[in-house]
Write a protein that holds these residues in place. Structure first.
Motif, PDB file in Angstrom:
ATOM      1  N   ILE A  99       0.854  -1.190   0.000  1.00 52.46           N
ATOM      2  CA  ILE A  99       0.000   0.000   0.000  1.00 52.46           C
ATOM      3  C   ILE A  99       0.884   1.231   0.000  1.00 52.46           C
ATOM      4  CG2 ILE A  99      -0.242  -0.143   2.518  1.00 52.46           C
ATOM      5  CD1 ILE A  99      -2.988   1.248   2.169  1.00 52.46           C
ATOM      6  N   LEU A 100       0.607   2.147  -0.916  1.00 48.45           N
ATOM      7  CA  LEU A 100       1.348   3.400  -1.009  1.00 48.45           C
ATOM      8  C   LEU A 100       0.595   4.473  -0.244  1.00 48.45           C
ATOM      9  CD1 LEU A 100       3.788   4.878  -2.355  1.00 48.45           C
ATOM     10  CD2 LEU A 100       2.227   5.491  -4.218  1.00 48.45           C
ATOM     11  N   MET A 101       1.295   5.145   0.666  1.00 44.01           N
ATOM     12  CA  MET A 101       0.675   6.161   1.510  1.00 44.01           C
ATOM     13  C   MET A 101       1.534   7.408   1.498  1.00 44.01           C
ATOM     14  SD  MET A 101      -0.186   3.609   4.719  1.00 44.01           S
ATOM     15  CE  MET A 101      -1.538   4.554   5.399  1.00 44.01           C
ATOM     16  N   LEU A 108      -3.003   6.123  -1.096  1.00 45.65           N
ATOM     17  CA  LEU A 108      -2.781   6.632  -2.447  1.00 45.65           C
ATOM     18  C   LEU A 108      -3.017   5.542  -3.488  1.00 45.65           C
ATOM     19  CD1 LEU A 108       0.531   8.637  -1.827  1.00 45.65           C
ATOM     20  CD2 LEU A 108      -1.825   9.458  -1.594  1.00 45.65           C
ATOM     21  N   ALA A 109      -2.429   4.372  -3.242  1.00 47.56           N
ATOM     22  CA  ALA A 109      -2.572   3.245  -4.168  1.00 47.56           C
ATOM     23  C   ALA A 109      -2.357   1.940  -3.407  1.00 47.56           C
ATOM     24  CB  ALA A 109      -1.589   3.364  -5.331  1.00 47.56           C
ATOM     25  N   VAL A 110      -2.955   0.871  -3.897  1.00 45.26           N
ATOM     26  CA  VAL A 110      -2.824  -0.460  -3.293  1.00 45.26           C
ATOM     27  C   VAL A 110      -2.635  -1.470  -4.416  1.00 45.26           C
ATOM     28  CG1 VAL A 110      -4.007  -2.303  -2.046  1.00 45.26           C
ATOM     29  CG2 VAL A 110      -4.212   0.053  -1.251  1.00 45.26           C
ATOM     30  N   LYS A 111      -1.644  -2.347  -4.272  1.00 48.55           N
ATOM     31  CA  LYS A 111      -1.461  -3.450  -5.214  1.00 48.55           C
ATOM     32  C   LYS A 111      -1.644  -4.774  -4.474  1.00 48.55           C
ATOM     33  CE  LYS A 111       1.488  -1.484  -8.828  1.00 48.55           C
ATOM     34  NZ  LYS A 111       2.775  -1.590  -9.558  1.00 48.55           N
ATOM     35  N   ILE A 112      -2.558  -5.588  -4.974  1.00 51.03           N
ATOM     36  CA  ILE A 112      -2.808  -6.889  -4.368  1.00 51.03           C
ATOM     37  C   ILE A 112      -3.074  -7.912  -5.466  1.00 51.03           C
ATOM     38  CG2 ILE A 112      -3.784  -5.907  -2.238  1.00 51.03           C
ATOM     39  CD1 ILE A 112      -6.577  -6.629  -3.366  1.00 51.03           C
ATOM     40  N   PHE A 113      -3.117  -9.193  -5.056  1.00 55.16           N
ATOM     41  CA  PHE A 113      -3.579 -10.261  -5.939  1.00 55.16           C
ATOM     42  C   PHE A 113      -4.954 -10.686  -5.455  1.00 55.16           C
ATOM     43  CE2 PHE A 113      -4.301 -14.706  -6.982  1.00 55.16           C
ATOM     44  CZ  PHE A 113      -4.090 -14.690  -8.366  1.00 55.16           C
ATOM     45  N   LEU A 133      -0.652  -5.339   4.605  1.00 52.91           N
ATOM     46  CA  LEU A 133       0.160  -5.061   3.421  1.00 52.91           C
ATOM     47  C   LEU A 133       1.432  -4.300   3.789  1.00 52.91           C
ATOM     48  CD1 LEU A 133      -2.591  -3.942   0.869  1.00 52.91           C
ATOM     49  CD2 LEU A 133      -1.588  -6.220   1.158  1.00 52.91           C
ATOM     50  N   LYS A 134       2.452  -4.482   2.970  1.00 52.28           N
ATOM     51  CA  LYS A 134       3.701  -3.724   3.150  1.00 52.28           C
ATOM     52  C   LYS A 134       3.417  -2.255   2.863  1.00 52.28           C
ATOM     53  CE  LYS A 134       8.329  -3.106   1.245  1.00 52.28           C
ATOM     54  NZ  LYS A 134       9.297  -3.541   0.190  1.00 52.28           N
ATOM     55  N   LYS A 135       3.866  -1.380   3.743  1.00 48.12           N
ATOM     56  CA  LYS A 135       3.604   0.053   3.600  1.00 48.12           C
ATOM     57  C   LYS A 135       4.780   0.742   2.915  1.00 48.12           C
ATOM     58  CE  LYS A 135       0.514   0.354   7.585  1.00 48.12           C
ATOM     59  NZ  LYS A 135       0.423  -1.113   7.726  1.00 48.12           N
ATOM     60  N   GLU A 136       4.466   1.507   1.876  1.00 46.35           N
ATOM     61  CA  GLU A 136       5.453   2.340   1.197  1.00 46.35           C
ATOM     62  C   GLU A 136       5.013   3.799   1.328  1.00 46.35           C
ATOM     63  OE1 GLU A 136       6.326   1.093  -2.780  1.00 46.35           O
ATOM     64  OE2 GLU A 136       6.163  -1.040  -2.294  1.00 46.35           O
ATOM     65  N   ILE A 137       5.946   4.670   1.685  1.00 46.04           N
ATOM     66  CA  ILE A 137       5.634   6.076   1.944  1.00 46.04           C
ATOM     67  C   ILE A 137       6.253   6.951   0.853  1.00 46.04           C
ATOM     68  CG2 ILE A 137       5.705   7.953   3.623  1.00 46.04           C
ATOM     69  CD1 ILE A 137       4.172   5.525   4.585  1.00 46.04           C
ATOM     70  N   THR A 138       5.464   7.908   0.364  1.00 43.18           N
ATOM     71  CA  THR A 138       5.975   8.868  -0.613  1.00 43.18           C
ATOM     72  C   THR A 138       5.380  10.238  -0.323  1.00 43.18           C
ATOM     73  OG1 THR A 138       6.321   9.257  -2.984  1.00 43.18           O
ATOM     74  CG2 THR A 138       4.137   8.540  -2.305  1.00 43.18           C
TER      75      THR A 138
END
Length: 357
Positions: A99-101, A108-113, A133-138
């Motif tokens: 998950i992009l936060m 902001l965005a989420v990628k999953i299967f 989900l793994k958190k990614e920060i931008t």
């Protein structure tokens, strides 16, 4: 990878546009969802919207999946995202099951299967748990209000022109008697007509005259400005300081720092300053509506399907104080007889009018 743009309902757009998703708000030249599609280069996109609009959007957008999560690798994108080329690259490089936060921890965005097809509207999506989900920060921002979008119209038009229009085929040949200042920042679509005495001044920002638009005698347009497809700018009209006008509008008078959605008719004189005007609005007189923007950041909002015939220019309310006619006689508000109602739109609009009566 399949992409789904999510309307998270945070802008409360249904109060202004009962038959529209906030994904269709014009922010500059393009709508919010169109910006995401453009920057990510998406050919096929699905929409997650309010379930009240599902049937209508399936009819309007039969090339898109509405409120359906497909099986496979998918990417959800927040429709309020202030996207640009750099952010599009960040989304493209996101890892799976992440998950992009932003720094405020906004989604902001989420990628999953997804292991199965399932239906999902905005409310159900907002209830999903992505804590695992793994958190990614931008560093990125979301649109917070309609007022902010109106305020940012100038910069949005500049950005859209640079990223989407500058290299497109430009039918910029003009007739004798038309003045174009700084022509390298003027884009004119096929079939557009500029009549004698029209002035396009792109000194302060680009001007986009879309396909089939007509600029009347002695009209003046100062950039940044966008005139939508098949819209008519009447003789001696003045447009300046960041204006975006949707398709098939008929506009006269003076328009300053405003967004006007599609199918709006304001053929008379009078000024609109710092306004958001919804679709299918009809002005019955030469009204002047000016918001005290520099004092308290207020923007006047006029809802879709309004017949505006009198206005009290109050500074006490953020939502505009105007009188309107809402009734079962739909010809009052559907002033363009070439556009017909679908059965679904007719049903929803009658319901809306009855609720407002």
């Amino acid at each position: 990878m399949k992409y789904l743009i999510v309307d998270d309902l945070k802008l409360k757009y249904s109060e202004i546009a009962p038959l529209k998703s906030q994904l269709d708000i014009r922010a500059g030249v393009l709508k919010l969802r169109q910006k995401i599609e453009g920057y990510l280069g998406i050919d096929e996109v699905s929409l997650i919207i309010d379930n009240k609009l599902e049937e209508l959007y399936k009819e309007r957008h039969n090339d898109k999946e509405i409120n359906q999560i497909p099986q496979g690798n998918i990417c959800f994108i927040n429709g309020r995202l202030k996207i640009n080329e750099q952010l599009a690259e960040v989304i493209d490089k996101m890892g799976n099951e992440s998950i992009l936060m932003n720094e405020n921890r906004d989604f902001l965005a989420v990628k999953i299967f997804s292991d199965k097809d399932e239906s999902c509207d905005s409310s159900r999506f907002l209830q999903k748990d992505f804590q695992h989900l793994k958190k990614e920060i931008t560093r990125a921002d979301l649109w917070l209000s309609l007022d902010e979008i109106v305020e940012s119209t100038k910069e949005c038009i500049k950005q859209d022109y640079t990223d989407f229009f500058y290299d497109k085929d430009n039918y910029s040949e003009t007739e004798q008697g038309v003045t174009v200042i700084n022509p390298y920042d003027v884009w004119i679509g096929q079939g557009a007509v500029l009549k004698h005495g029209a002035v396009l001044d792109a000194t302060q920002g680009p001007i986009i005259i879309d396909e089939g638009a007509v600029i009347g005698l002695n009209a003046t347009i100062e950039g940044p400005a966008y005139i939508g497809k098949d819209s008519i700018i009447n003789a001696s009209t003045s447009i300046r300081n960041g204006v975006a006008i949707g398709k098939k509008c008929n506009i006269g008078g003076e328009i300053v720092a405003s967004i006007i959605q599609a199918y709006t008719m304001k053929p008379f004189r009078g000024c609109l300053n710092r306004c958001y005007v919804g679709e299918w609005t009809k002005f019955e007189a030469g009204l002047s509506i000016e918001s005290d923007f520099f004092i308290d950041k207020k923007v006047t909002k006029i809802r879709d399907y309004s017949l505006v015939f009198a206005f009290s220019n109050s500074t006490d309310e953020n939502i505009c104080q105007y009188q309107e006619v809402r009734g079962s006689k739909l010809e009052i508000i559907k002033f363009d007889k070439k556009v017909k109602f679908s059965k679904i739109e007719h049903k929803l609009l009658k319901q809306y009018l009855n609720e407002e009566a």
